[in-house]
Design a protein around this motif. Structure first.
Motif, PDB file in Angstrom:
ATOM      1  N   ASN A 456      26.856 -10.318  45.566  1.00 18.40           N
ATOM      2  CA  ASN A 456      26.995 -10.772  44.004  1.00 18.40           C
ATOM      3  C   ASN A 456      26.771 -11.801  43.052  1.00 18.40           C
ATOM      4  OD1 ASN A 456      28.657  -8.471  43.893  1.00 18.40           O
ATOM      5  ND2 ASN A 456      30.775 -10.059  44.331  1.00 18.40           N
ATOM      6  N   ASP A 488      26.017 -19.224  41.646  1.00 18.70           N
ATOM      7  CA  ASP A 488      25.337 -19.118  41.205  1.00 18.70           C
ATOM      8  C   ASP A 488      24.415 -19.197  39.806  1.00 18.70           C
ATOM      9  OD1 ASP A 488      25.410 -16.649  39.329  1.00 18.70           O
ATOM     10  OD2 ASP A 488      27.173 -16.392  40.799  1.00 18.70           O
ATOM     11  N   PHE A 506      37.090  -2.229  39.424  1.00 17.41           N
ATOM     12  CA  PHE A 506      36.123  -2.631  38.750  1.00 17.41           C
ATOM     13  C   PHE A 506      34.430  -3.130  38.430  1.00 17.41           C
ATOM     14  CE2 PHE A 506      34.932  -6.225  35.829  1.00 17.41           C
ATOM     15  CZ  PHE A 506      34.944  -6.125  34.797  1.00 17.41           C
ATOM     16  N   THR A 507      33.907  -3.067  38.086  1.00 20.41           N
ATOM     17  CA  THR A 507      32.524  -2.833  38.369  1.00 20.41           C
ATOM     18  C   THR A 507      32.309  -2.874  37.027  1.00 20.41           C
ATOM     19  OG1 THR A 507      30.718  -1.879  39.350  1.00 20.41           O
ATOM     20  CG2 THR A 507      31.959  -0.090  38.995  1.00 20.41           C
ATOM     21  N   SER A 508      30.303  -3.261  36.644  1.00 19.41           N
ATOM     22  CA  SER A 508      29.924  -3.197  35.246  1.00 19.41           C
ATOM     23  C   SER A 508      28.808  -3.117  35.891  1.00 19.41           C
ATOM     24  CB  SER A 508      29.708  -4.792  35.251  1.00 19.41           C
ATOM     25  OG  SER A 508      29.296  -5.442  35.845  1.00 19.41           O
ATOM     26  N   LYS A 509      28.300  -3.034  37.768  1.00 20.73           N
ATOM     27  CA  LYS A 509      27.347  -2.123  37.977  1.00 20.73           C
ATOM     28  C   LYS A 509      26.901  -0.755  37.885  1.00 20.73           C
ATOM     29  CE  LYS A 509      27.150  -6.201  40.848  1.00 20.73           C
ATOM     30  NZ  LYS A 509      27.638  -6.490  41.892  1.00 20.73           N
ATOM     31  N   MET A 513      30.449  -0.065  43.291  1.00 23.56           N
ATOM     32  CA  MET A 513      31.779   0.467  43.791  1.00 23.56           C
ATOM     33  C   MET A 513      32.789   0.151  43.180  1.00 23.56           C
ATOM     34  SD  MET A 513      32.603   1.712  47.501  1.00 23.56           S
ATOM     35  CE  MET A 513      32.431   0.928  48.596  1.00 23.56           C
ATOM     36  N   GLY A 514      32.696  -1.043  42.741  1.00 27.85           N
ATOM     37  CA  GLY A 514      34.065  -2.497  42.464  1.00 27.85           C
ATOM     38  C   GLY A 514      34.968  -2.892  43.917  1.00 27.85           C
ATOM     39  N   GLY A 516      34.038  -5.011  46.555  1.00 28.83           N
ATOM     40  CA  GLY A 516      33.850  -6.362  47.068  1.00 28.83           C
ATOM     41  C   GLY A 516      34.897  -7.347  46.612  1.00 28.83           C
ATOM     42  N   LEU A 517      34.762  -7.572  45.468  1.00 29.70           N
ATOM     43  CA  LEU A 517      35.656  -8.391  45.629  1.00 29.70           C
ATOM     44  C   LEU A 517      37.387  -8.621  46.065  1.00 29.70           C
ATOM     45  CD1 LEU A 517      34.858 -10.244  41.277  1.00 29.70           C
ATOM     46  CD2 LEU A 517      33.964 -10.886  44.100  1.00 29.70           C
TER      47      LEU A 517
END
Ligand code: ADP
Length: 553
Positions: A456, A488, A506-509, A513-514, A516-517
């Motif tokens: 991320n 980062d 939840f993803t902004s990409k 997939m939203g 990971g977190l």
């Protein structure tokens, strides 16, 4: 066999009220004569013992009535004339001394005498024992009062037994009665009544057979009366002391006769109500409460089981998702892994070619060849290690907590990611504490959390210029927990999204997939830890994980 349960003491029922009225009158009189009118001492003298039935019941009623009717605080002391059981005059003498000693300096304001032996005692000892204190003689039969001996301070509330009338009335309703068994004990008072009964019932002897049990022990009496022939009745008068000299407080024998054997128009007095009769609504509500509680408990247990099952299923799903997520992370790593494997493969190839050339020479340099072979072995091990790590990451292993050092885990993961750093052009800095950070953890899953955070971070630094592309992984110890942070220098997280980033999907990409977190969050929760996100002061984000340390606090 018929059972006759007539009680000659029936009329005593009313005595409690009569006696208490007399007491109230007496107390009223004495109140005017005494200086300390606000405190009254009442002495109750029982005949054979405080717990003998039914006398104890009358005494209790009288006492309750006294409490209810008097205006002053009353101090009641109860005694029992134990000497009445045997009638030994020496015992009586000592008892008088004992009572005198008890009331020395403060004679009672009122004496309540319960039963015939107690009345006889007071009448005998009136001169020695509180001659001016008013006495109420009660719970006794008229024949037991020596009227000529009464003083002006004495009041009698007595009853009259008419045995002949009682028996004839009974024979009127049960004319086929052939035998009447009379139960009466053997104490001096009972012996008196034995004589009276015999005398009064004599005229009936040509109509019925009367059996006497006064020379038997209580147990023998019970045994013999149990085998009476048909058309027999039992007249239980009293059983204070049996022929064996044993005193009996209760009325156990009386009430073991079944009620169903009574004639339908009988009225029962003095029966101890059953627990159900006495406390029916309390018992009903207790049972209701217990039933409701039992119901609630079973619902809760079912709920608990359901939740446990759901938790197991959720954990299983989480493990499956995590596994899928690892594959996607592995995808990210493919380029760098290829690079990492290519490197040793390339140098193996170069070394092999060199060795081949050396072998072709007429005098091959054996030492050189040895070095080359060693290099080849080292490179092979390096490549094998990369593959092993990749495999262990992709392994579908069950969740398992083990004792591990968080620092070790961080070092291993950072090493694993070093090729990714080269490939994706960022610097991976790691700073671990000097001392170990022992935690209980699942190595693969925690590794996956770090991988997700680092990947991320790389994504967030897409637009970060070269020299600033730094991701730092740090460990520290804060009180009783081990901390791990991944920072980062990327875009950071919009403030209103800081909480949302851990939500599933939840993803902004564009191709994100939203998960990971959300998976990282689940894994850390399963480790009884916490994960949080924060923006850094000068750009970028920091993810902080807190895990409980093992063997502290
Ligand atoms: P995905 O990476 O598939 O989007 P994640 O659950 O890993 O799913 O991340 C969710 C979202 O959280 C990301 O899309 C991104 O908007 C935000 N995010 C996660 N890590 C960072 C980071 N280091 N910097 C900025 N935003 C981040």
């Amino acid at each position: 066999m018929r059972s006759l349960m007539a009680l000659s003491f029936l009329s005593f029922l009313a005595w409690a009220v009569v006696a208490s009225l007399a007491i109230a009158i007496l107390l009223g009189m004495s109140a005017s004569g005494h200086a300390d009118g606000d405190h009254k001492r009442v002495m109750i003298l029982h005949s054979v013992g405080r717990e003998f039935r039914p006398w104890n019941v009358y005494a209790k009623d009288i006492r309750a009535e006294l409490d209810r009717q008097t205006r002053w605080p009353i101090d009641v002391q109860e005694h029992s004339l134990v000497a009445a059981r045997s009638g030994d005059p020496r015992a009586e003498e000592l008892f008088v001394e004992y009572i005198k000693a008890l009331y020395v300096g403060a004679p009672p304001d009122l004496i309540v005498s319960i039963g015939a032996p107690s009345a006889a005692f007071f009448q005998r000892r009136r001169k020695d024992l509180f001659p001016t204190t008013p006495i109420v003689f009660t719970v006794l039969e008229d024949r037991r009062v020596q009227y000529s001996n009464l003083t002006e301070n004495d009041t009698v509330v007595s009853a009259r037994n008419d045995f002949r009338f009682l028996f004839e009335s009974y024979l009127g309703i049960a004319p086929d009665t052939k035998i009447i068994a009379i139960i009466n004990g053997n104490s001096p008072n009972e012996q008196f009544w034995q004589g009276e009964l015999r005398r009064e019932l004599k005229p009936l002897e040509d109509r019925i057979e009367i059996r006497w049990y006064d020379k038997l022990s209580y147990e023998d009496t019970l045994k013999q009366t149990a085998s009476l022939p048909p058309h027999s009745a039992i007249f239980w008068y009293q059983m204070v002391v049996d022929a064996a000299g044993v005193a009996h407080e209760g009325d156990r024998a009386r009430w073991s006769i079944s009620e169903s054997r009574l004639s339908p128009d009988s009225t029962i007095y003095f029966r101890e109500p059953t627990a159900w009769e006495q406390y029916s609504w309390q018992i009903a509500s207790i049972v209701a409460v217990i039933l409701i509680q039992a119901g609630l408990i079973s619902v809760l247990l079912r709920e608990h089981r359901r939740r446990q099952l759901a938790e197991v299923q959720a954990r299983q799903r989480m493990a499956e998702l995590a596994h899928v997520n690892r594959f996607s992370t592995a995808g990210e790593l493919t380029a760098s892994i290829a690079h990492e494997i290519n490197q040793p493969l390339g140098s193996i190839m170069t070394n092999a070619e060199t060795a081949n050339a050396i072998l072709k020479s007429p005098t091959p340099d054996i030492a050189e060849l040895k070095d080359i072979v060693n290099d080849i072995l080292l490179d092979d091990r390096r490549a094998a290690e990369v593959i092993r790590r990749m495999r262990s990451l992709l392994k579908k292993a069950p969740f398992e907590l083990k004792n591990i050092d968080l620092n070790d885990l961080v070092r291993e993961t950072v090493e694993f990611l070093s090729s990714l750093a080269v490939g994706r052009k960022f610097e991976l800095v790691s700073l671990t504490t000097q001392n170990a950070l022992p935690i209980l953890g699942d190595r693969i899953q925690l590794q996956q959390v770090i991988l997700n955070l680092v990947v991320n971070g790389i994504d967030a630094m897409r637009d970060t210029p070269g020299e600033n592309r730094i991701i730092s992984v740090r460990t520290s110890r804060v009180e009783n927990s081990a901390q791990l942070s991944v920072s980062d220098r990327g875009s950071g997280i919009p403030e209103d999204k800081l909480e949302k980033v851990f939500a599933p999907f939840f993803t902004s990409k564009a191709e994100g997939m939203g998960m990971g977190l959300s998976i990282a969050h689940t894994i850390i929760e399963a480790h009884h830890g916490l994960i949080s996100a924060k923006n850094r002061d000068h750009g970028g984000a920091t993810f902080r994980i807190k895990l409980p340390l093992v063997g502290v606090g």
